[in-house]
Design a protein around this motif. Structure first.
Motif, PDB file in Angstrom:
ATOM      1  N   ASP A 200     -50.457  26.046 -35.425  1.00  0.00           N
ATOM      2  CA  ASP A 200     -49.481  24.992 -35.744  1.00  0.00           C
ATOM      3  C   ASP A 200     -48.585  25.452 -36.883  1.00  0.00           C
ATOM      4  OD1 ASP A 200     -50.721  23.507 -33.824  1.00  0.00           O
ATOM      5  OD2 ASP A 200     -51.391  21.894 -35.131  1.00  0.00           O
ATOM      6  N   GLU A 201     -47.281  25.245 -36.706  1.00  0.00           N
ATOM      7  CA  GLU A 201     -46.292  25.764 -37.669  1.00  0.00           C
ATOM      8  C   GLU A 201     -46.547  25.264 -39.088  1.00  0.00           C
ATOM      9  OE1 GLU A 201     -41.470  25.867 -38.237  1.00  0.00           O
ATOM     10  OE2 GLU A 201     -42.259  25.372 -36.247  1.00  0.00           O
ATOM     11  N   ALA A 202     -46.903  23.990 -39.220  1.00  0.00           N
ATOM     12  CA  ALA A 202     -47.139  23.438 -40.566  1.00  0.00           C
ATOM     13  C   ALA A 202     -48.275  24.196 -41.246  1.00  0.00           C
ATOM     14  CB  ALA A 202     -47.483  21.955 -40.473  1.00  0.00           C
ATOM     15  N   THR A 204     -49.466  27.360 -40.489  1.00  0.00           N
ATOM     16  CA  THR A 204     -49.139  28.767 -40.763  1.00  0.00           C
ATOM     17  C   THR A 204     -48.193  28.886 -41.950  1.00  0.00           C
ATOM     18  OG1 THR A 204     -47.372  28.743 -39.093  1.00  0.00           O
ATOM     19  CG2 THR A 204     -49.543  29.493 -38.369  1.00  0.00           C
ATOM     20  N   ALA A 205     -47.279  27.930 -42.106  1.00  0.00           N
ATOM     21  CA  ALA A 205     -46.351  27.959 -43.248  1.00  0.00           C
ATOM     22  C   ALA A 205     -47.105  27.760 -44.562  1.00  0.00           C
ATOM     23  CB  ALA A 205     -45.276  26.886 -43.091  1.00  0.00           C
ATOM     24  N   ILE A 206     -48.054  26.824 -44.569  1.00  0.00           N
ATOM     25  CA  ILE A 206     -48.862  26.581 -45.780  1.00  0.00           C
ATOM     26  C   ILE A 206     -49.704  27.816 -46.089  1.00  0.00           C
ATOM     27  CG2 ILE A 206     -50.740  25.191 -46.749  1.00  0.00           C
ATOM     28  CD1 ILE A 206     -49.651  22.846 -44.976  1.00  0.00           C
ATOM     29  N   ALA A 208     -49.059  30.954 -45.393  1.00  0.00           N
ATOM     30  CA  ALA A 208     -48.197  32.005 -45.951  1.00  0.00           C
ATOM     31  C   ALA A 208     -47.877  31.725 -47.420  1.00  0.00           C
ATOM     32  CB  ALA A 208     -46.911  32.105 -45.132  1.00  0.00           C
ATOM     33  N   ARG A 209     -47.655  30.458 -47.735  1.00  0.00           N
ATOM     34  CA  ARG A 209     -47.306  30.063 -49.108  1.00  0.00           C
ATOM     35  C   ARG A 209     -48.440  30.371 -50.078  1.00  0.00           C
ATOM     36  NH1 ARG A 209     -46.281  24.516 -48.312  1.00  0.00           N
ATOM     37  NH2 ARG A 209     -44.623  25.220 -46.944  1.00  0.00           N
ATOM     38  N   PRO A 214     -54.714  30.692 -41.813  1.00  0.00           N
ATOM     39  CA  PRO A 214     -54.658  29.316 -41.322  1.00  0.00           C
ATOM     40  C   PRO A 214     -56.032  28.632 -41.338  1.00  0.00           C
ATOM     41  CG  PRO A 214     -53.259  30.705 -39.964  1.00  0.00           C
ATOM     42  CD  PRO A 214     -53.997  31.622 -40.898  1.00  0.00           C
ATOM     43  N   GLU A 254     -48.372  19.048 -48.781  1.00  0.00           N
ATOM     44  CA  GLU A 254     -49.037  19.870 -47.766  1.00  0.00           C
ATOM     45  C   GLU A 254     -50.103  19.063 -47.024  1.00  0.00           C
ATOM     46  OE1 GLU A 254     -48.514  24.299 -49.792  1.00  0.00           O
ATOM     47  OE2 GLU A 254     -50.162  22.987 -50.442  1.00  0.00           O
TER      48      GLU A 254
END
Length: 275
Positions: A200-202, A204-206, A208-209, A214, A254
Motif C-alpha cells: 500500500d502506497e501510504a 511504503t511512503a512512511i 521510506a521516510r 513496510p 502517519e
C-alpha cells in the motif's frame, strides 16, 4: 543487544509481551528450529494451537532453550471439534502433554463456531482450569460482539484477550471499541495481512521516510494502537527485523494515513460462518 519487548498488563494482572511469535502453518518437524531461532532473536511469547499440529515442536524448543519457564509466555488454543465442558478439559490435558509443560500462560477458545453453540460450556471448563492454576489467563479468539455478549452472560471470568484478524486492511474498529469497554486486550493474528497490505502506497511512503521496511511500519502501527501482535516468520533475519520496531514513532498524521486503509480485507474465514 535486543531491545526488551514492552508488555501489556491484562485485566487479571498477568503481563504479556506486546510482540510475540506465531507458528501457524509451520510443520511440526520445522517448528522446534523456528521457535529456537525466535527465542534467540529475543521473542519470549510463543503462540500455537492444537489445530496447528506443532505443539510438540514448540515444547521441544522451549525445553532446549535454557530460558527459565517464568520468562516465557506460551499461548495455545482449543480446537472447534473439542468444544464442550468435558471435551475441553480433555483437550487441554492433551495439549499440555504435547507442550511438555505444567501450565500455559494463555488458553483461548480458537473460534466461537456459533452453529455448534458450545463455547459457553467450553468457557466454564476454562474457568475451572484458571481456578485450578493450570492456566494463568483465559481468553478467546475470533469472537464477534454478539459472541462476546453471549459468553459473558452468566460467566465468572471476562476474557483477558480476544485474538482476532487485525491489520491495516481490516481494522475492526467496532470490536476494538467493545474490547476497550470490557477491559479485553486486542491481540492481532495475521498482523501483516500475510503481506497483502505491505505494498500500500501510504505504508511504503512512511517506510521510506523512517528508513524502515513496510512490515516494520505495520507492526509499529499495531504497537501504537495498543494491540498485541504475533507475526510469523521462519526466516531468522525476518524474525529479527520484526522485533526491530522500538526505535521510531509514527506521527499522528502517519497513523491517520494508515487508518484510512481499512477496507474489510479478510485473509481468513469470517467467525460467523466457520464451523
Amino acid at each position: 543487544m535486543t531491545t526488551p519487548v514492552p508488555t501489556v498488563t491484562l485485566h487479571n494482572g498477568v503481563e504479556i509481551p506486546q510482540l510475540g511469535f506465531g507458528v501457524f502453518q509451520v510443520p511440526d518437524a520445522e517448528t522446534a528450529a523456528a521457535v529456537s531461532a525466535a527465542l534467540e532473536a529475543g521473542y519470549r511469547s510463543i503462540d500455537t494451537a492444537a489445530i496447528y499440529g506443532n505443539e510438540s515442536g514448540v515444547g521441544k524448543a522451549l525445553a532446549g532453550s535454557g530460558i527459565p519457564r517464568g520468562d516465557l509466555f506460551v499461548t495455545t488454543k482449543l480446537w472447534n471439534a473439542d468444544q464442550g465442558y468435558d471435551a475441553t478439559l480433555k483437550a487441554f490435558d492433551a495439549g499440555l502433554e504435547r507442550l511438555g509443560l505444567d501450565y500455559v500462560d494463555l488458553y483461548l477458545i480458537h473460534w466461537p463456531t456459533p452453529a455448534r453453540d458450545l463455547y459457553r460450556e467450553s468457557w466454564k471448563a476454562i474457568e475451572k482450569l484458571a481456578a485450578d492454576g493450570r492456566i494463568r489467563a483465559a481468553g478467546v479468539s475470533n469472537f464477534q460482539p454478539a459472541h462476546l455478549e453471549r459468553l459473558l452472560d452468566g460467566a465468572d471470568l471476562v476474557p483477558v484477550v480476544n485474538q482476532i484478524e487485525l491489520h491495516p486492511g481490516l481494522q475492526q474498529s467496532e470490536l476494538r471499541a467493545l474490547h476497550a469497554d470490557l477491559g479485553i486486550a486486542t491481540e492481532a493474528w495475521s498482523p501483516l495481512a500475510q503481506g497483502a497490505v505491505l505494498g500500500d502506497e501510504a505504508i511504503t511512503a512512511i517506510a521510506a521516510r523512517h528508513g524502515k521496511s513496510p512490515a516494520q511500519v505495520v507492526l509499529r502501527w499495531h504497537l501504537q494502537l495498543g494491540t498485541i501482535a504475533i507475526p510469523k516468520s521462519v526466516t531468522p533475519a525476518r524474525m529479527r527485523e520484526n522485533l526491530d520496531v522500538f526505535d521510531f514513532t509514527l506521527s499522528d498524521e502517519e497513523m491517520a494515513a494508515i487508518a484510512a486503509l481499512d477496507r474489510g480485507l479478510r485473509t481468513g474465514p469470517h467467525p460467523d460462518t466457520l464451523h
